[in-house]
Design a protein around this motif. Structure first.
Motif, short mmCIF file in Angstrom:
data_model
loop_
_atom_site.label_atom_id
_atom_site.label_comp_id
_atom_site.label_asym_id
_atom_site.label_seq_id
_atom_site.Cartn_x
_atom_site.Cartn_y
_atom_site.Cartn_z
N ASN A 30 0.79 -1.35 0.13
CA ASN A 30 -0.19 -0.05 -0.04
C ASN A 30 0.74 1.29 0.12
O ASN A 30 1.89 1.28 0.78
CB ASN A 30 -0.77 -0.09 1.34
CG ASN A 30 -1.57 1.37 1.44
OD1 ASN A 30 -2.61 1.57 0.76
ND2 ASN A 30 -1.45 2.13 2.33
N VAL A 31 0.45 2.21 -0.97
CA VAL A 31 1.20 3.46 -0.73
C VAL A 31 -0.20 4.77 -0.59
O VAL A 31 -1.21 4.35 -1.14
CB VAL A 31 1.91 3.86 -1.92
CG1 VAL A 31 3.11 3.17 -2.38
CG2 VAL A 31 0.93 3.93 -3.25
N GLY A 32 0.15 5.52 0.36
CA GLY A 32 -1.07 6.32 0.52
C GLY A 32 -0.65 7.81 0.06
O GLY A 32 0.22 8.69 0.52
N PRO A 33 -1.05 8.11 -0.82
CA PRO A 33 -1.16 9.51 -1.50
C PRO A 33 -1.98 10.51 -0.75
O PRO A 33 -2.69 10.35 0.18
CB PRO A 33 -1.78 9.54 -2.83
CG PRO A 33 -2.71 8.14 -2.90
CD PRO A 33 -2.35 7.21 -1.73
N THR A 34 -1.30 11.93 -0.53
CA THR A 34 -2.13 12.90 0.21
C THR A 34 -3.33 13.25 -0.42
O THR A 34 -3.68 12.75 -1.58
CB THR A 34 -1.00 14.15 -0.13
OG1 THR A 34 -1.17 14.63 -1.42
CG2 THR A 34 0.56 13.92 0.23
N ALA A 35 -3.81 14.12 -0.20
CA ALA A 35 -5.35 14.63 -0.41
C ALA A 35 -5.09 15.33 -1.84
O ALA A 35 -6.14 15.08 -2.76
CB ALA A 35 -5.88 15.59 0.56
N GLU A 36 -4.01 15.66 -2.05
CA GLU A 36 -3.83 16.17 -3.41
C GLU A 36 -3.41 15.06 -4.59
O GLU A 36 -3.04 15.28 -5.65
CB GLU A 36 -2.76 17.13 -3.62
CG GLU A 36 -2.81 18.39 -2.88
CD GLU A 36 -2.72 18.43 -1.47
OE1 GLU A 36 -2.04 17.44 -0.67
OE2 GLU A 36 -3.54 18.74 -0.61
N GLY A 37 -3.25 13.96 -4.07
CA GLY A 37 -2.72 12.79 -4.91
C GLY A 37 -1.29 12.62 -5.10
O GLY A 37 -1.09 11.92 -6.09
N ILE A 38 -0.55 13.02 -4.19
CA ILE A 38 0.84 13.00 -4.38
C ILE A 38 1.31 11.93 -3.51
O ILE A 38 1.23 11.71 -2.42
CB ILE A 38 1.36 14.39 -3.91
CG1 ILE A 38 1.04 15.41 -4.79
CG2 ILE A 38 3.12 14.28 -4.04
CD1 ILE A 38 1.29 16.64 -4.36
N ILE A 39 2.05 10.99 -4.02
CA ILE A 39 2.70 9.94 -3.15
C ILE A 39 4.04 10.55 -2.57
O ILE A 39 5.00 11.22 -3.08
CB ILE A 39 3.12 8.83 -4.26
CG1 ILE A 39 1.98 8.26 -4.90
CG2 ILE A 39 3.99 7.78 -3.33
CD1 ILE A 39 1.72 6.85 -5.46
N PRO A 40 3.96 10.36 -1.08
CA PRO A 40 5.18 10.91 -0.27
C PRO A 40 6.64 10.28 -0.99
O PRO A 40 6.84 9.07 -1.30
CB PRO A 40 5.00 10.30 1.00
CG PRO A 40 3.37 10.06 1.11
CD PRO A 40 2.93 9.51 -0.15
N GLU A 41 7.48 11.23 -0.66
CA GLU A 41 8.97 11.14 -1.14
C GLU A 41 9.46 9.73 -0.58
O GLU A 41 10.08 8.82 -1.46
CB GLU A 41 9.67 12.29 -1.21
CG GLU A 41 11.04 12.02 -1.71
CD GLU A 41 10.86 11.88 -3.50
OE1 GLU A 41 11.97 11.34 -4.15
OE2 GLU A 41 10.08 12.63 -3.90
N PRO A 42 9.25 9.37 0.62
CA PRO A 42 10.02 8.35 1.16
C PRO A 42 9.15 7.07 0.56
O PRO A 42 10.15 5.90 0.37
CB PRO A 42 9.47 8.31 2.58
CG PRO A 42 9.48 9.70 3.18
CD PRO A 42 8.79 10.41 1.65
N SER A 43 7.97 7.34 0.15
CA SER A 43 7.46 5.99 -0.54
C SER A 43 7.96 5.71 -1.88
O SER A 43 8.36 4.62 -2.43
CB SER A 43 5.74 6.20 -0.80
OG SER A 43 5.22 6.13 0.58
N ILE A 44 8.21 6.98 -2.75
CA ILE A 44 8.94 6.80 -3.91
C ILE A 44 10.16 6.31 -3.63
O ILE A 44 10.65 5.33 -4.65
CB ILE A 44 8.98 8.36 -4.66
CG1 ILE A 44 7.48 8.72 -4.95
CG2 ILE A 44 9.55 8.34 -5.75
CD1 ILE A 44 7.23 10.01 -5.32
N GLU A 45 11.08 6.81 -2.93
CA GLU A 45 12.41 5.99 -2.81
C GLU A 45 12.42 4.70 -2.56
O GLU A 45 13.19 3.95 -3.04
CB GLU A 45 13.21 6.96 -1.56
CG GLU A 45 13.40 8.50 -1.64
CD GLU A 45 13.97 9.07 -0.74
OE1 GLU A 45 13.75 8.76 0.70
OE2 GLU A 45 13.75 10.35 -0.67
N ARG A 46 11.43 4.28 -1.60
CA ARG A 46 11.69 2.65 -1.20
C ARG A 46 11.36 2.15 -2.47
O ARG A 46 11.84 1.06 -2.78
CB ARG A 46 10.61 2.38 -0.12
CG ARG A 46 11.41 3.00 1.21
CD ARG A 46 10.62 3.36 2.41
NE ARG A 46 11.34 3.67 3.48
CZ ARG A 46 12.05 4.98 3.66
NH1 ARG A 46 11.96 5.91 2.71
NH2 ARG A 46 12.68 5.11 4.71
#
Length: 176
Positions: free
Chosen positions: A55-71
């Motif tokens: 699971n990745v949890g995007p922000t209310a704006e639909g942005i995936i947090p950078e730590p998720s992207i890095e992993r």
């Protein structure tokens, strides 16, 4: 932090899990799992015949947090080298080993070595069948590693240092 039960499950199954501690985006959750933990979880689930639903949890704006992207990017890089041991693999025919876990395909075992042997001898117990060849998956030349039996255990001579500190994979090709 075991993500599934210790037993192999029968039939199709999957484990949903998060990259941090919460489902969905929570601005206060900065407890990100390491790439090593995520890869070990993936291997454990595949070694028991399952699918990892991460699971990745995007922000209310639909942005995936950078730590998720890095992993996710780091896991993708690991899979570029080691994906053969994951994609299309099935549960391990071996019992859990002290050094790690195993995934399999017809006539191939992928030994996922999390705890590298200090003496350069990877000991595999419970292996049935004759060995054609053993090699490091990351070795593009697929140079054979020396193998021998001690009692009923297979010993594979491996480099003194682990090529990948998270998970080095030794492939054992079985005679058909």
């Amino acid at each position: 932090d075991n993500v599934i039960s210790a037993e192999k499950l029968k039939g199709d199954w999957e484990t949903p899990a998060t990259i941090n501690d919460t489902w969905g985006f929570k601005s206060y959750d900065h407890n990100w799992k390491s790439v090593g933990v995520l890869i070990h979880n993936l291997v454990e689930i595949v070694s028991k015949g399952g699918n990892y639903l991460l699971n990745v949890g995007p922000t209310a704006e639909g942005i995936i947090p950078e730590p998720s992207i890095e992993r996710l990017a780091a896991m993708g890089e690991w899979l570029k080298v080691n994906g053969e041991s994951i994609y299309g693999s099935t549960a391990s025919p071996l019992e859990e080993q002290e050094w790690g876990l195993c995934t399999s395909k017809p006539s191939k075992l992928y030994l996922h070595v999390f705890a590298w042997p200090r003496d350069g001898q990877l000991e595999v117990s419970g292996l049935k069948g004759k060995i054609n060849k053993a090699y490091l998956l990351a070795d593009k030349k697929r140079e054979s590693l020396k193998v021998k039996y001690r009692d009923e255990n297979l010993l594979i001579e491996v480099p003194v240092e682990a090529p990948d500190t998270i998970d080095t994979i030794v492939v054992v090709e079985l005679v058909r």
